[in-house]
Design an enzyme around this catalytic site. Structure first.
Site, short mmCIF file in Angstrom:
data_model
loop_
_atom_site.label_atom_id
_atom_site.label_comp_id
_atom_site.label_asym_id
_atom_site.label_seq_id
_atom_site.Cartn_x
_atom_site.Cartn_y
_atom_site.Cartn_z
N LYS A 76 11.08 -3.68 34.44
CA LYS A 76 9.78 -4.11 34.98
C LYS A 76 9.33 -3.10 36.04
O LYS A 76 10.13 -2.65 36.85
CB LYS A 76 9.92 -5.50 35.60
CG LYS A 76 8.60 -6.09 36.09
CD LYS A 76 8.76 -7.53 36.59
CE LYS A 76 7.42 -8.11 37.02
NZ LYS A 76 7.55 -9.50 37.52
N SER A 152 4.43 -13.01 35.45
CA SER A 152 4.00 -11.65 35.54
C SER A 152 4.84 -10.64 34.76
O SER A 152 4.38 -9.51 34.53
CB SER A 152 3.97 -11.23 37.01
OG SER A 152 5.28 -11.21 37.55
N SER A 176 7.86 -16.10 36.88
CA SER A 176 7.52 -14.88 36.14
C SER A 176 8.59 -14.31 35.22
O SER A 176 8.30 -13.39 34.46
CB SER A 176 7.12 -13.78 37.13
OG SER A 176 5.80 -14.00 37.53
N1 GLN Z 1 2.28 -17.11 38.34
C1 GLN Z 1 2.78 -17.19 39.68
C2 GLN Z 1 1.88 -16.42 40.61
O1 GLN Z 1 0.89 -15.97 40.16
C3 GLN Z 1 4.19 -16.68 39.76
C4 GLN Z 1 4.28 -15.23 39.65
C5 GLN Z 1 5.68 -14.72 39.79
O2 GLN Z 1 6.66 -15.43 39.58
N2 GLN Z 1 5.79 -13.46 40.20
O3 GLN Z 1 2.13 -16.27 41.77
#
Ligand code: GLN
EC number: 6.3.5.7
Length: 485
Positions: A76, A152, A176
């Site tokens: 990532k 994400s 995410s």
């Molecule tokens: N979807 C959540 C956010 O937008 C979690 C994102 C994540 O876990 N990095 O913050």
């Protein structure tokens, strides 16, 4: 080879049936061919990968290889990797070549001998559930390229699902790793907070962020997690604990396993067919020797609101370092210094990141700190206490990972609150600092469904065992998307 498990790849490399250079080239060729459709990778650098693969082959030849030496994986793009573009999905870092390795990267490269195939696309600064906030464009879900892969860590998920890489790293602040795993038919694990070092992992919300593996199976995740964990003096929240072998308990029988089903997670808010697939998975667990008990997480309905105070608060602080002075983007034209800061940040950040910085600065401001930030911290404690109470009655908690299957590109992009609700089942786990997994458990309309497994603190081994036994009894995790060849 494309569909082989990490164990199979490890055996093939050790038996010299394939070299790391051959294996890495196979995946690099696939990336070259399929990435234009999927947009899963932001950066690929064949030469760099092949240098690592040659090193790995030398280690294998010299008999100094570890179990995963020579296996290619995707990283990532939130993890800094020396000499690699490390963008975090943002224009702000679109030109940032990291001068150092994140601890996770260093362990994977220098210690384990894994070969990085490239850096995967992601929501900007990991803010999002669909990968649509990336400066580098949306990622496509290999199961239906008109749909999102989740986020994400959507680039990592799409890469593994389409077998552009045998496995990948992800990070999880509110879901995410688990939500994209669910939407792409993968197994993903968010470890207990503090188990995986955050050093060099570009910070979003430091008290919630945690790196972890994304792969086809629990066994693959266990092997990958073994290479990622360990105390790191460079991360002040890294935990000093004895190192565990996460593949140790995979085969243990599940007799007597107590599954907690939180009544708040089995009410409204979930697509009925998704829920049916989740219930069928739980019935399968009962066949494997488990029993179910109802538990309650009475404060879980407050987890999304509390998260959207705490995470933006931390983000507004963490992202203050992107000022056009130290690294990354700088506005090409400006007046004085203040103007340079303002133009840099106005041009360098996307809309969702700006929204979070504004919310964060607001809830931390003098007049509102007590009303929002402190109140959210109190709720966070109540949510963690709910889990402590629930785990008195069960060994693992199960729920859907996501309330729906993969949605269409653009479907929720204009409505932040709808997007935030993608994480109603996952966020409480981060607020409490617990380990959580998502495993494939069926399909609705040809799209994958994920089952969430939540464990007590440091119960990664138990979670992986619970996931693995199910995967031995079912084949959902072995299904691959058609049409991506
Ligand atoms: N979807 C959540 C956010 O937008 C979690 C994102 C994540 O876990 N990095 O913050």
């Amino acid at each position: 080879m494309i569909n082989a498990s990490l164990k199979e790849l490890s055996l093939a490399l050790a038996a010299k049936k394939v070299s790391s250079v051959e294996l890495s080239s196979l995946f690099l060729d696939r990336i070259e061919r399929l990435n234009p459709t999927l947009n899963a990778f932001v950066t690929v650098d064949r030469e760099k990968s092949l240098v690592m693969a040659r090193d790995a082959d030398a280690r294998i030849a010299a008999g100094t290889a570890g179990p995963l030496t020579g296996i290619p994986i995707a990283q990532k793009d939130i993890f800094c990797a020396e000499g690699w573009l490390s963008t975090c999905g943002s224009k702000m870092l679109a030109n940032f070549v990291s001068p150092y390795d994140a601890t996770v990267i260093r362990k994977m490269h220098a210690e384990a001998g894994l070969v990085s195939l490239g850096k995967t696309n992601m929501d900007e600064f990991a803010m999002g559930s669909s990968n649509e906030t990336s400066f580098f464009g949306s990622v496509r879900n290999p199961w239906d390229t008109q749909r999102v892969p989740g986020g994400s860590s959507g680039g990592s998920a799409a890469a593994v699902a389409a077998r552009l890489a045998p496995a990948a790293t992800g990070t999880d602040t509110g879901g995410s790793i688990r939500q994209p795993a669910a939407l792409c038919n993968l197994t993903g694990l968010k470890p207990t907070y503090g188990v995986v070092s955050r050093y060099g992992m570009i910070a979003f919300a430091s008290s919630l962020d945690q790196g972890g593996p994304m792969a086809a199976s629990a066994e693959d995740c266990a092997l990958l997690l073994n290479t990622m964990v360990g105390f790191d003096e460079r991360d002040s929240t890294s935990l000093e604990r004895p190192v565990e072998d996460y593949a140790r308990d995979l085969d243990k029988p599940l007799d007597g396993l107590r599954i907690g089903l939180p009544k708040e997670f089995f009410g409204e808010g979930c697509d009925a067919e998704v829920m049916a697939a989740v219930r069928a998975a739980i019935a399968e667990y009962e066949k494997l020797g488990a029993t179910c008990v109802e538990v309650s997480l009475p404060n879980s309905h407050l987890s999304v609101p509390a998260y959207y105070v705490i995470a933006p608060a931390e983000a507004s602080s963490n992202l203050s370092r992107f000022d056009g002075v130290r690294y990354g983007y700088r506005a090409p034209e400006y007046g004085n210094l203040d103007d340079m800061y303002m133009k840099t940040r106005a041009q360098g950040f996307g809309a969702e990141v700006k929204r979070r910085i504004l919310i964060g600065a607001y809830v931390l401001s003098h007049g509102y700190y007590d009303a929002y930030y402190l109140q959210a911290q109190r709720i966070r404690r109540l949510i963690a206490n709910d889990f402590v109470e629930a785990f008195k009655h069960c060994d693992v908690i199960m729920s859907p990972t996501s309330p729906s299957t993969a949605f269409k590109l653009g479907e929720k992009a204009a409505d932040p609150v709808q997007m935030y609700l993608s994480d109603i089942y996952t966020i409480a786990v981060n607020l409490a600092g617990l380990p959580g997994m998502s495993i494939p458990c069926g399909f609705v309309g040809g799209l994958p469904v994920g089952l969430q497994l939540i464990g007590n603190y440091f119960a990664e081994n138990r979670l992986l065992n619970v996931a693995h036994r199910y995967q031995q009894a079912t084949d959902w995790h072995q299904r691959r998307p058609g049409g991506i060849e």
